[in-house]
Scaffold this motif. Structure first.
Motif, mmCIF file in Angstrom:
data_model
loop_
_atom_site.group_PDB
_atom_site.id
_atom_site.type_symbol
_atom_site.label_atom_id
_atom_site.label_comp_id
_atom_site.label_asym_id
_atom_site.label_seq_id
_atom_site.Cartn_x
_atom_site.Cartn_y
_atom_site.Cartn_z
ATOM 1 N N HIS A 133 0.836 -1.211 0.000
ATOM 2 C CA HIS A 133 0.000 0.000 0.000
ATOM 3 C C HIS A 133 0.868 1.257 0.000
ATOM 4 O O HIS A 133 2.102 1.187 0.063
ATOM 5 C CB HIS A 133 -0.969 -0.031 1.190
ATOM 6 C CG HIS A 133 -0.299 -0.259 2.520
ATOM 7 N ND1 HIS A 133 0.483 0.688 3.130
ATOM 8 C CD2 HIS A 133 -0.272 -1.340 3.340
ATOM 9 C CE1 HIS A 133 0.924 0.234 4.276
ATOM 10 N NE2 HIS A 133 0.498 -1.021 4.425
ATOM 11 N N LYS B 8 -0.126 -6.524 18.268
ATOM 12 C CA LYS B 8 -0.561 -7.669 17.458
ATOM 13 C C LYS B 8 -1.078 -8.809 18.333
ATOM 14 O O LYS B 8 -1.987 -9.534 17.938
ATOM 15 C CB LYS B 8 0.587 -8.161 16.554
ATOM 16 C CG LYS B 8 0.870 -7.181 15.415
ATOM 17 C CD LYS B 8 1.529 -7.820 14.224
ATOM 18 C CE LYS B 8 1.558 -6.824 13.063
ATOM 19 N NZ LYS B 8 2.190 -7.298 11.862
ATOM 20 N N GLY C 180 9.758 2.586 7.776
ATOM 21 C CA GLY C 180 8.742 3.526 8.241
ATOM 22 C C GLY C 180 8.898 3.701 9.749
ATOM 23 O O GLY C 180 9.593 2.918 10.414
ATOM 24 N N ASP D 218 7.038 3.064 12.165
ATOM 25 C CA ASP D 218 6.567 1.983 13.043
ATOM 26 C C ASP D 218 7.670 0.975 13.385
ATOM 27 O O ASP D 218 7.530 0.203 14.324
ATOM 28 C CB ASP D 218 5.384 1.240 12.391
ATOM 29 C CG ASP D 218 5.748 0.600 11.061
ATOM 30 O OD1 ASP D 218 6.367 1.294 10.220
ATOM 31 O OD2 ASP D 218 5.432 -0.584 10.852
ATOM 32 N N VAL E 7 2.141 6.777 7.301
ATOM 33 C CA VAL E 7 0.908 7.086 6.563
ATOM 34 C C VAL E 7 -0.244 6.469 7.347
ATOM 35 O O VAL E 7 -0.160 5.308 7.769
ATOM 36 C CB VAL E 7 0.972 6.501 5.128
ATOM 37 C CG1 VAL E 7 -0.328 6.750 4.386
ATOM 38 C CG2 VAL E 7 2.148 7.094 4.370
ATOM 39 N N LYS F 53 -2.423 3.478 11.835
ATOM 40 C CA LYS F 53 -1.501 3.341 10.705
ATOM 41 C C LYS F 53 -2.190 2.644 9.520
ATOM 42 O O LYS F 53 -2.976 1.718 9.722
ATOM 43 C CB LYS F 53 -0.312 2.515 11.224
ATOM 44 C CG LYS F 53 0.664 1.999 10.232
ATOM 45 C CD LYS F 53 1.754 1.178 10.935
ATOM 46 C CE LYS F 53 1.555 -0.300 10.668
ATOM 47 N NZ LYS F 53 2.655 -0.976 10.001
ATOM 48 N N MET F 54 -1.896 3.119 8.308
ATOM 49 C CA MET F 54 -2.369 2.393 7.121
ATOM 50 C C MET F 54 -1.684 1.032 7.127
ATOM 51 O O MET F 54 -0.476 0.950 7.299
ATOM 52 C CB MET F 54 -2.025 3.165 5.846
ATOM 53 C CG MET F 54 -2.582 2.541 4.590
ATOM 54 S SD MET F 54 -2.204 3.491 3.084
ATOM 55 C CE MET F 54 -3.361 4.826 3.149
ATOM 56 N N SER F 55 -2.467 -0.037 6.951
ATOM 57 C CA SER F 55 -1.903 -1.371 7.132
ATOM 58 C C SER F 55 -2.541 -2.378 6.174
ATOM 59 O O SER F 55 -3.715 -2.241 5.830
ATOM 60 C CB SER F 55 -2.151 -1.766 8.590
ATOM 61 O OG SER F 55 -2.088 -3.131 8.747
ATOM 62 N N LYS F 56 -1.746 -3.394 5.791
ATOM 63 C CA LYS F 56 -2.267 -4.423 4.883
ATOM 64 C C LYS F 56 -3.395 -5.208 5.552
ATOM 65 O O LYS F 56 -4.274 -5.728 4.889
ATOM 66 C CB LYS F 56 -1.171 -5.436 4.536
ATOM 67 C CG LYS F 56 0.023 -4.879 3.816
ATOM 68 C CD LYS F 56 0.940 -6.046 3.395
ATOM 69 C CE LYS F 56 2.372 -5.612 3.285
ATOM 70 N NZ LYS F 56 3.165 -5.881 4.513
ATOM 71 N N SER F 57 -3.310 -5.331 6.891
ATOM 72 C CA SER F 57 -4.262 -6.215 7.565
ATOM 73 C C SER F 57 -5.525 -5.492 8.055
ATOM 74 O O SER F 57 -6.375 -6.131 8.659
ATOM 75 C CB SER F 57 -3.563 -6.917 8.735
ATOM 76 O OG SER F 57 -2.894 -5.971 9.518
HETATM 77 N N1 AQP Z 1 1.482 3.118 7.270
HETATM 78 C C1 AQP Z 1 2.784 3.139 7.023
HETATM 79 N N2 AQP Z 1 3.419 4.318 6.847
HETATM 80 C C2 AQP Z 1 4.757 4.355 6.587
HETATM 81 N N3 AQP Z 1 5.520 3.227 6.470
HETATM 82 C C3 AQP Z 1 4.908 2.046 6.634
HETATM 83 N N4 AQP Z 1 5.358 0.777 6.572
HETATM 84 C C4 AQP Z 1 4.337 -0.076 6.803
HETATM 85 N N5 AQP Z 1 3.209 0.604 7.006
HETATM 86 C C5 AQP Z 1 3.518 1.928 6.919
HETATM 87 C C6 AQP Z 1 6.735 0.427 6.294
HETATM 88 O O1 AQP Z 1 6.745 -0.463 5.185
HETATM 89 C C7 AQP Z 1 7.827 -1.378 5.336
HETATM 90 C C8 AQP Z 1 7.332 -2.767 5.126
HETATM 91 O O2 AQP Z 1 6.359 -3.092 6.115
HETATM 92 P P1 AQP Z 1 6.059 -4.616 6.397
HETATM 93 O O3 AQP Z 1 5.408 -5.232 5.256
HETATM 94 O O4 AQP Z 1 7.299 -5.302 6.784
HETATM 95 O O5 AQP Z 1 5.141 -4.718 7.643
HETATM 96 P P2 AQP Z 1 4.270 -3.774 8.491
HETATM 97 O O6 AQP Z 1 5.039 -2.609 8.997
HETATM 98 O O7 AQP Z 1 3.652 -4.616 9.558
HETATM 99 O O8 AQP Z 1 3.217 -3.292 7.422
HETATM 100 P P3 AQP Z 1 1.669 -3.485 7.379
HETATM 101 O O9 AQP Z 1 1.194 -2.991 6.094
HETATM 102 O O10 AQP Z 1 1.051 -2.881 8.600
HETATM 103 O O11 AQP Z 1 1.492 -5.037 7.373
HETATM 104 P P4 AQP Z 1 0.615 -5.981 8.279
HETATM 105 O O12 AQP Z 1 -0.779 -5.436 8.255
HETATM 106 O O13 AQP Z 1 0.765 -7.312 7.600
HETATM 107 O O14 AQP Z 1 1.228 -5.947 9.665
HETATM 108 C C9 AQP Z 1 8.419 -1.153 6.728
HETATM 109 O O15 AQP Z 1 9.592 -0.368 6.594
HETATM 110 C C10 AQP Z 1 7.358 -0.370 7.432
HETATM 111 O O16 AQP Z 1 7.889 0.504 8.419
#
Ligand code: AQP
Length: 334
Positions: free
Chosen positions: A19, A115, A149, A151, A189, A198-202
């Motif tokens: 995303h 989580k 990012g 997080d 984001v 946080k904007m997130s895949k899940s």
């Molecule tokens: N919302 C965000 N804003 C800025 N950076 C972000 N990242 C993730 N979400 C944001 C950065 O993207 C990189 C890859 O992330 P990831 O796939 O390893 O896992 P995540 O941080 O857990 O991302 P998601 O989308 O929230 O996944 P799910 O929902 O599966 O847990 C990292 O550098 C992260 O900082």
């Protein structure tokens, strides 16, 4: 730590289509850093299985993340792009780090707390020791810089603690203390439905995120429906602090236009959200459109993508293999 050769490492989990947060917080910077650094980028599938995954989806998401890296501009011929599970040194070094890292350190990790939620006793052990594997990912290459990012800041600090403790325990100066590279106007984001999350895949709501594969229409309708309020757009940053959704839209537009937040704000102060949203949708279509086309193109040739991963894994092993051997010697393995 100047004696260490500058090297970038970062990873992305194949847990779904990437995303805008993944792009602006991490991948956009991956692309820029290639100009200055030797870069190693990894599809971290071993991190993905710390929560339940469908095996077929995991396999196809792995290729999609790779395609997203390349489509965004990572040069797979000059840099190394590979899949974590095909380089055994990551899990081998992670075991050593499981014995260096402290349970108290892991207990403080906010991502684990978020989580695991109330289900702490019933989540996988992998979810808890995730930061130790992340330290191994980085330090298996003696990487000095890690673009992530916001997080991931706390996990990066833990990687530094592990590197420091290993060096102290064994009286060596073997591991660098990796520096986080968290920069740009969109280091966090936020969800389009809730500016405090946080904007997130899940996230359950598809309208909370813009995907790198979204069509132009999807982008427009998600931005149009993004949460906002009935006020006019404020004219200063302080007032934005109480309007997380507005701040998020301004941050995204600034990051996509490579402008400062102040400059973006000047153009929209006192105007209605519809103007900001229309311009933002146009800008996102301009930024994401070509990436989407290239991702879909690359996914038509999965054999080629698998070859890129194989080539990357070979190159990665050449670096990580000798480093792990040194670590084994230091800890007293034969
Ligand atoms: N919302 C965000 N804003 C800025 N950076 C972000 N990242 C993730 N979400 C944001 C950065 O993207 C990189 C890859 O992330 P990831 O796939 O390893 O896992 P995540 O941080 O857990 O991302 P998601 O989308 O929230 O996944 P799910 O929902 O599966 O847990 C990292 O550098 C992260 O900082």
């Amino acid at each position: 730590m100047s004696s260490f050769q500058k090297r970038v490492f970062s990873g992305v989990q194949p847990t779904g289509t990437l995303h805008l947060g993944n792009y602006l917080g991490a991948i956009k910077n991956f692309v820029e850093l290639q100009k200055e650094f030797e870069c190693i980028y990894c599809v971290v599938d071993q991190h993905a299985i710390t929560v339940e995954q469908n095996p077929a989806e995991l396999r196809s998401n792995t290729l999609e993340v790779l395609a997203s890296f390349i489509a965004a501009g990572v040069d797979y011929k000059k840099q190394i792009i590979f899949q974590q599970s095909s380089v055994a040194e990551h899990s081998q070094l992670a075991w050593v780090f499981n014995c260096v890292s402290r349970i108290g350190w892991l207990n403080r990790m906010t991502q684990f707390k978020d989580k695991a939620g109330k289900n702490k006793e019933n989540v996988s052990v992998g979810l808890m020791v995730y930061p130790n594997l992340m330290a191994a990912d980085i330090l298996a290459y003696l990487a000095t810089h890690v673009p992530v990012g916001d997080d991931q800041k706390q996990h990066l600090e833990l990687s530094r603690d592990i590197a420091q403790k290993f060096n102290n325990d064994f009286k060596v100066d073997f591991f660098p203390l990796p520096e986080p590279l968290i920069y740009g106007n969109a280091t966090r984001v936020m969800s389009l439905r809730d500016g405090t999350k946080k904007m997130s895949k899940s996230d359950a709501s598809e309208f909370s995120r813009i995907l790198l594969t979204d069509s132009d229409d999807d982008i427009s309708s998600k931005i149009k429906k993004a949460k906002s309020d009935s006020d006019l757009i404020p004219d200063n940053k302080d007032q934005l602090q109480n309007k997380p959704e507005c701040l998020n839209l301004i941050n995204i537009l600034s990051a996509c236009s490579n402008e400062s937040i102040e400059k973006t704000l000047v153009s929209y102060a006192g105007k209605e959200y519809s103007k900001l949203k229309n311009d933002l949708a146009d800008k996102l279509i301009q930024v994401i459109g070509p990436i989407r086309t290239e991702i879909l193109n690359l996914l038509n040739n999965k054999d080629e993508l698998n070859k890129v991963l194989d080539m990357g894994s070979e190159k990665a092993s050449t670096i990580a293999g000798p480093i792990l051997k040194e670590v084994y010697k230091i800890v007293g393995f034969r």
